[in-house]
Design a protein around this motif. Structure first.
Motif: not given
Length: 108
Positions: A1-6, A91-99, A107-108
């Protein structure tokens, strides 16, 4: 699900917020035109906190994020933002699920 951050930015004052928003608009043009691996890059205002901005960023993967960081328009943003920002937090994020929808679906 990609690589995210806030990223939460606390800006100096109303004038700094206005200038920061203009800098973001300029930077977004480069992101839209030159970064296929940047799936989501959104700047948000926070109701009741006029001098705060929150970015949500989602990249295809870590390499896409690193490529984003190397772009000239991003380097310019990182340098110029210093005059407007009193404090920021990443804040770096690691996806654990979603839409995901639209371009991000691949990327899913």
């Amino acid at each position: 699900m990609g690589y995210g951050l806030i990223v939460r930015f606390e800006l100096h004052d109303a004038a700094a917020a206005t200038a920061f928003d203009a800098l973001v608009d300029k930077t977004l043009k480069g992101i839209k035109e030159n970064e296929p691996g940047t799936l989501v890059y959104v700047s948000h205002r926070v109701p009741g906190e006029p001098d705060v901005r929150v970015f949500y960023e989602l990249y295809a993967d870590r390499e896409a994020f690193e490529e984003h960081e190397r772009q000239p328009h991003v380097r310019e943003f990182l340098e110029a933002r210093q005059q407007y920002v009193a404090r920021f937090d990443v804040t770096f994020l690691e996806a654990v699920g979603g839409k995901l929808s639209g371009e991000a679906e691949g990327t899913a």
